[in-house]
Scaffold this motif. Sequence first.
Motif, PDB file in Angstrom:
ATOM      1  N   GLU A 109      -3.527  16.566  70.747  1.00 28.84           N
ATOM      2  CA  GLU A 109      -4.835  17.214  70.595  1.00 28.84           C
ATOM      3  C   GLU A 109      -5.691  17.115  71.849  1.00 28.84           C
ATOM      4  O   GLU A 109      -6.308  18.089  72.265  1.00 28.84           O
ATOM      5  CB  GLU A 109      -5.572  16.616  69.400  1.00 28.84           C
ATOM      6  N   ILE A 122      -9.329  33.097  62.234  1.00 29.36           N
ATOM      7  CA  ILE A 122      -8.642  31.808  62.169  1.00 29.36           C
ATOM      8  C   ILE A 122      -9.065  31.047  60.913  1.00 29.36           C
ATOM      9  O   ILE A 122      -8.223  30.492  60.197  1.00 29.36           O
ATOM     10  CB  ILE A 122      -8.897  30.974  63.445  1.00 29.36           C
ATOM     11  N   GLU A 123     -10.369  31.034  60.622  1.00 27.83           N
ATOM     12  CA  GLU A 123     -10.857  30.366  59.404  1.00 27.83           C
ATOM     13  C   GLU A 123     -10.170  30.928  58.169  1.00 27.83           C
ATOM     14  O   GLU A 123      -9.705  30.176  57.303  1.00 27.83           O
ATOM     15  CB  GLU A 123     -12.369  30.559  59.253  1.00 27.83           C
ATOM     16  N   LEU A 177      -6.497  29.899  57.908  1.00 27.02           N
ATOM     17  CA  LEU A 177      -6.397  28.473  57.580  1.00 27.02           C
ATOM     18  C   LEU A 177      -6.732  28.247  56.111  1.00 27.02           C
ATOM     19  O   LEU A 177      -6.032  27.510  55.415  1.00 27.02           O
ATOM     20  CB  LEU A 177      -7.323  27.635  58.468  1.00 27.02           C
ATOM     21  N   GLU A 178      -7.798  28.902  55.630  1.00 25.08           N
ATOM     22  CA  GLU A 178      -8.223  28.741  54.240  1.00 25.08           C
ATOM     23  C   GLU A 178      -7.178  29.254  53.248  1.00 25.08           C
ATOM     24  O   GLU A 178      -7.039  28.704  52.160  1.00 25.08           O
ATOM     25  CB  GLU A 178      -9.554  29.454  54.009  1.00 25.08           C
ATOM     26  N   ARG A 195      -0.488  25.007  62.166  1.00 24.76           N
ATOM     27  CA  ARG A 195      -1.820  24.980  61.551  1.00 24.76           C
ATOM     28  C   ARG A 195      -2.717  23.993  62.293  1.00 24.76           C
ATOM     29  O   ARG A 195      -3.891  24.269  62.513  1.00 24.76           O
ATOM     30  CB  ARG A 195      -1.715  24.641  60.059  1.00 24.76           C
ATOM     31  N   GLN A 196      -2.190  22.851  62.680  1.00 28.50           N
ATOM     32  CA  GLN A 196      -2.987  21.878  63.435  1.00 28.50           C
ATOM     33  C   GLN A 196      -3.367  22.456  64.793  1.00 28.50           C
ATOM     34  O   GLN A 196      -4.494  22.295  65.247  1.00 28.50           O
ATOM     35  CB  GLN A 196      -2.224  20.553  63.601  1.00 28.50           C
ATOM     36  N   ARG A 235      -6.207  24.655  64.154  1.00 27.79           N
ATOM     37  CA  ARG A 235      -7.431  23.901  63.844  1.00 27.79           C
ATOM     38  C   ARG A 235      -8.076  23.389  65.130  1.00 27.79           C
ATOM     39  O   ARG A 235      -9.308  23.428  65.279  1.00 27.79           O
ATOM     40  CB  ARG A 235      -7.136  22.746  62.892  1.00 27.79           C
ATOM     41  N   VAL A 236      -7.258  22.918  66.062  1.00 26.09           N
ATOM     42  CA  VAL A 236      -7.785  22.452  67.349  1.00 26.09           C
ATOM     43  C   VAL A 236      -8.418  23.625  68.092  1.00 26.09           C
ATOM     44  O   VAL A 236      -9.532  23.515  68.610  1.00 26.09           O
ATOM     45  CB  VAL A 236      -6.677  21.788  68.200  1.00 26.09           C
ATOM     46  N   LEU A 257      -9.653  26.353  66.802  1.00 21.92           N
ATOM     47  CA  LEU A 257     -10.869  26.744  66.086  1.00 21.92           C
ATOM     48  C   LEU A 257     -12.038  25.827  66.432  1.00 21.92           C
ATOM     49  O   LEU A 257     -13.143  26.300  66.695  1.00 21.92           O
ATOM     50  CB  LEU A 257     -10.619  26.754  64.576  1.00 21.92           C
ATOM     51  N   ARG A 258     -11.798  24.521  66.453  1.00 21.56           N
ATOM     52  CA  ARG A 258     -12.872  23.583  66.827  1.00 21.56           C
ATOM     53  C   ARG A 258     -13.380  23.878  68.233  1.00 21.56           C
ATOM     54  O   ARG A 258     -14.584  23.829  68.490  1.00 21.56           O
ATOM     55  CB  ARG A 258     -12.396  22.141  66.715  1.00 21.56           C
ATOM     56  N   TYR A 304     -15.569  27.032  68.113  1.00 21.75           N
ATOM     57  CA  TYR A 304     -16.893  26.692  67.570  1.00 21.75           C
ATOM     58  C   TYR A 304     -17.758  26.078  68.678  1.00 21.75           C
ATOM     59  O   TYR A 304     -18.925  26.426  68.830  1.00 21.75           O
ATOM     60  CB  TYR A 304     -16.798  25.648  66.455  1.00 21.75           C
TER      61      TYR A 304
END
Length: 122
Positions: free
Chosen positions: A40, A70-71, A74-75, A99-100, A103-104, A106-107, A110
């Motif tokens: 990560e 992406i949200e 993932l959802e 998926r991880q 998520r990285v 996406l963070r 943001y």
Amino acid sequence: MKTKAPSMSIIRGLLFTYDIENTDDLKREERIASVDANNEKELVELFNDLTKPEFLIYTRPEQDWFISSIEHFLETGDSFDSVFKTMTTYFSTEIADQRQFMRVLLRCLYYYKLETEAGERI
């Protein structure tokens, strides 16, 4: 403005930087290959170097579309196979958990968006 439907193709477009079909920059290719795609911290540093500048070129609605896509996937529990099975990356390691990875990403997106919005308020 009408919200655009979530799209795997735009996610793949954002990740084109990491695809071997994108062959115009040996230094970038070497940088990607030096990263463990499952670490990560290394991913965040890479995204900061390569994805952030590209992401910030997009309009606010386009940035929102990347994030909401992406949200959404993932959802819904999507594996992101439709993104990763259609591309070969410069990463020297196989992405163990797609998926991880997302998520990285996406963070980071943001954070880039918040950073931009904070800068606009100053």
